[in-house]
Design an enzyme around this catalytic site. Structure first.
Site, PDB file in Angstrom:
ATOM      1  N   GLY A 181       0.910  -1.296   0.014  1.00 24.79           N
ATOM      2  CA  GLY A 181       0.036   0.150   0.005  1.00 24.79           C
ATOM      3  C   GLY A 181       0.605   1.334   0.230  1.00 24.79           C
ATOM      4  O   GLY A 181       0.285   2.477  -0.088  1.00 24.79           O
ATOM      5  N   GLY A 183       2.850   2.596  -2.294  1.00 29.29           N
ATOM      6  CA  GLY A 183       3.256   2.918  -3.615  1.00 29.29           C
ATOM      7  C   GLY A 183       2.685   4.009  -3.985  1.00 29.29           C
ATOM      8  O   GLY A 183       1.576   4.558  -3.652  1.00 29.29           O
ATOM      9  N   CYS A 186      -0.300   3.427  -6.140  1.00 32.99           N
ATOM     10  CA  CYS A 186      -1.115   2.356  -5.610  1.00 32.99           C
ATOM     11  C   CYS A 186      -2.336   2.773  -4.797  1.00 32.99           C
ATOM     12  O   CYS A 186      -2.300   4.044  -4.001  1.00 32.99           O
ATOM     13  CB  CYS A 186      -0.058   1.800  -4.369  1.00 32.99           C
ATOM     14  SG  CYS A 186      -1.141   0.564  -3.396  1.00 32.99           S
TER      15      CYS A 186
HETATM   16  P1  5GP Z   1       6.772   3.754  -5.661  1.00 29.88           P
HETATM   17  O1  5GP Z   1       8.221   3.808  -5.495  1.00 29.88           O
HETATM   18  O2  5GP Z   1       6.136   4.272  -6.759  1.00 29.88           O
HETATM   19  O3  5GP Z   1       6.210   4.389  -4.401  1.00 29.88           O
HETATM   20  O4  5GP Z   1       6.346   2.420  -5.431  1.00 29.88           O
HETATM   21  C1  5GP Z   1       6.733   1.357  -6.220  1.00 29.88           C
HETATM   22  C2  5GP Z   1       5.961   0.010  -5.901  1.00 29.88           C
HETATM   23  O5  5GP Z   1       4.465   0.035  -5.833  1.00 29.88           O
HETATM   24  C3  5GP Z   1       6.191  -1.010  -6.921  1.00 29.88           C
HETATM   25  O6  5GP Z   1       7.382  -1.621  -6.758  1.00 29.88           O
HETATM   26  C4  5GP Z   1       4.912  -2.093  -6.377  1.00 29.88           C
HETATM   27  O7  5GP Z   1       5.211  -2.766  -5.199  1.00 29.88           O
HETATM   28  C5  5GP Z   1       3.979  -1.135  -6.116  1.00 29.88           C
HETATM   29  N1  5GP Z   1       2.812  -1.021  -7.259  1.00 29.88           N
HETATM   30  C6  5GP Z   1       3.075  -0.974  -8.483  1.00 29.88           C
HETATM   31  N2  5GP Z   1       2.070  -0.658  -9.125  1.00 29.88           N
HETATM   32  C7  5GP Z   1       1.098  -1.003  -8.379  1.00 29.88           C
HETATM   33  C8  5GP Z   1      -0.741  -1.026  -8.465  1.00 29.88           C
HETATM   34  O8  5GP Z   1      -0.969  -0.908  -9.357  1.00 29.88           O
HETATM   35  N3  5GP Z   1      -1.170  -1.358  -7.157  1.00 29.88           N
HETATM   36  C9  5GP Z   1      -0.388  -1.602  -5.943  1.00 29.88           C
HETATM   37  N4  5GP Z   1      -1.221  -1.671  -4.735  1.00 29.88           N
HETATM   38  N5  5GP Z   1       0.983  -1.348  -5.861  1.00 29.88           N
HETATM   39  C10 5GP Z   1       1.600  -1.100  -7.117  1.00 29.88           C
END
Ligand code: 5GP
Length: 346
Positions: A181, A183, A186
């Protein structure tokens, strides 16, 4: 119903307390680490930052660029066998030290990665990624992947609690991906109400993994270099980045021009955009759990990487850690109710 009353913390809830240090300059700080893995008996040396296995981030182009800096890329799972062949035939040197082939747990997934790995046995890392790493099916998949590939390094996730980190390590994973959660694209917490503040998740999961000789990846929630440093300070062995590496030349996603400004498309792997692109739409029994956004075009990823590494090096000098490895031992977090002064932030 039961309530746990201890408040769990995110990156925004803490700062590093500075400590006396003998370091004169950031250039004295070594950000490389060497890890030995729990099952696969491999050793790895590099800068333990990872590009996320998203098709707008973990591309072959990103892998080639980041490998120059000894940074790792979990390559997204939507490349075909032919695309892998093409990439590995052209990529020289030791690219296999800095990439993982990613997979879900679907029926054809093990066959797909087996085909690529059989054709390219030098590939060393497999990233088994599902949104919810708590299912028995997932544990069984990790076990069968370990049986099939005894000498590969297996990354598996995502989970956020110590007992599941232990279960997955014992099932055959070497490194556990931690984060539900946090991300940037996300929406799991919005759609389901499920999640765990990332700093506490790292602290608890690192403790569980290190007790067994495994490692963890902090996955998601880093928006600025200071968050990457906090993730390492909390005990993460690796830090995975999505949004911070999106929007570059090496990232995937369409370029968009509006009013003379350039943007790149960035979307979650469970967003409607990703599902339409890869599986022909959102299945009628589920909701999308990801956003689609446009991020300002940021040019070459090299500049962003320098900014991140410079920030983490500076953190190390503030707390007197000459090696990234020492950062967590030298970390005292103070709980805070403020972060940066935003008076000039638009
Ligand atoms: P960020 O660095 O952008 O904060 O987070 C990246 C991470 O978000 C990814 O490695 C993956 O674990 C998560 N993530 C990527 N796409 C999605 C999505 O569509 N839904 C959710 N719940 N998590 C995602």
């Amino acid at each position: 119903m039961r309530i746990e009353n201890e408040i769990k913390l995110g990156f925004k809830d803490v700062m590093f307390r500075p400590k006396r240090s003998t370091l004169k300059s950031r250039s004295q700080v070594n950000l490389e680490r060497t890890f030995k893995f729990m099952h696969s008996n491999n050793e790895w040396t590099g800068v333990p930052i990872m590009a996320a296995n998203m098709d707008t981030v973990g591309t072959f182009e990103m892998a080639l660029k980041l490998a120059e800096k000894k940074i790792f890329t979990a390559v997204h799972k939507h490349y075909s066998f032919e695309e892998w062949n093409d990439f590995l035939d052209k990529a020289s040197g030791d690219i296999e030290n800095y990439i993982a082939i990613s997979t879900g747990t679907g029926e054809n997934d093990l066959d797909r990665i087996t085909k690529v790995i059989d054709a390219h046995p030098k590939l060393k890392f497999i990233c088994i990624d599902v949104a919810n790493g708590y299912s028995e099916h997932f544990v069984a998949f990790v076990k069968s992947t370990r049986q099939r590939f005894p000498d590969k390094v297996i990354l598996a996730g995502n989970v956020v609690t110590g007992e599941m980190v232990e279960e997955l390590l014992l099932a055959g994973a070497d490194i556990i991906k931690v984060g539900i959660g946090p991300g940037s694209v996300c929406t799991t917490r919005v759609k389901t109400g499920v999640g765990y503040p990332q700093l506490s998740a790292i602290i608890e999961c690192a403790d569980a993994a290190h007790g067994l000789g495994g490692q963890i990846i902090s996955d998601g929630g880093c928006a600025i270099p200071g968050d990457v440093a906090k993730a390492f300070g909390a005990g993460a062995d690796f830090v995975m980045l999505g949004g911070m590496l999106a929007g570059h030349d090496e990232s995937g996603g369409e370029m968009i021009e509006e009013d003379g400004k350039k943007y790149k498309q960035f979307y979650g792997m469970s967003s409607a955009t990703a599902m339409e692109k890869h599986v022909g739409g959102v299945a009628n029994y589920r909701a999308s759990e990801g956003k689609t956004v446009k991020v300002a075009y940021k040019g070459a990823v090299e500049n962003t990487v320098q900014d991140i590494l410079g920030g983490v090096r500076s953190t190390c000098t503030y707390v007197g850690a000459q090696q990234l490895k020492e950062l967590t031992k030298r970390t005292t977090f103070i709980r805070v109710a403020e972060q940066e002064n935003r008076v000039y932030t638009q």
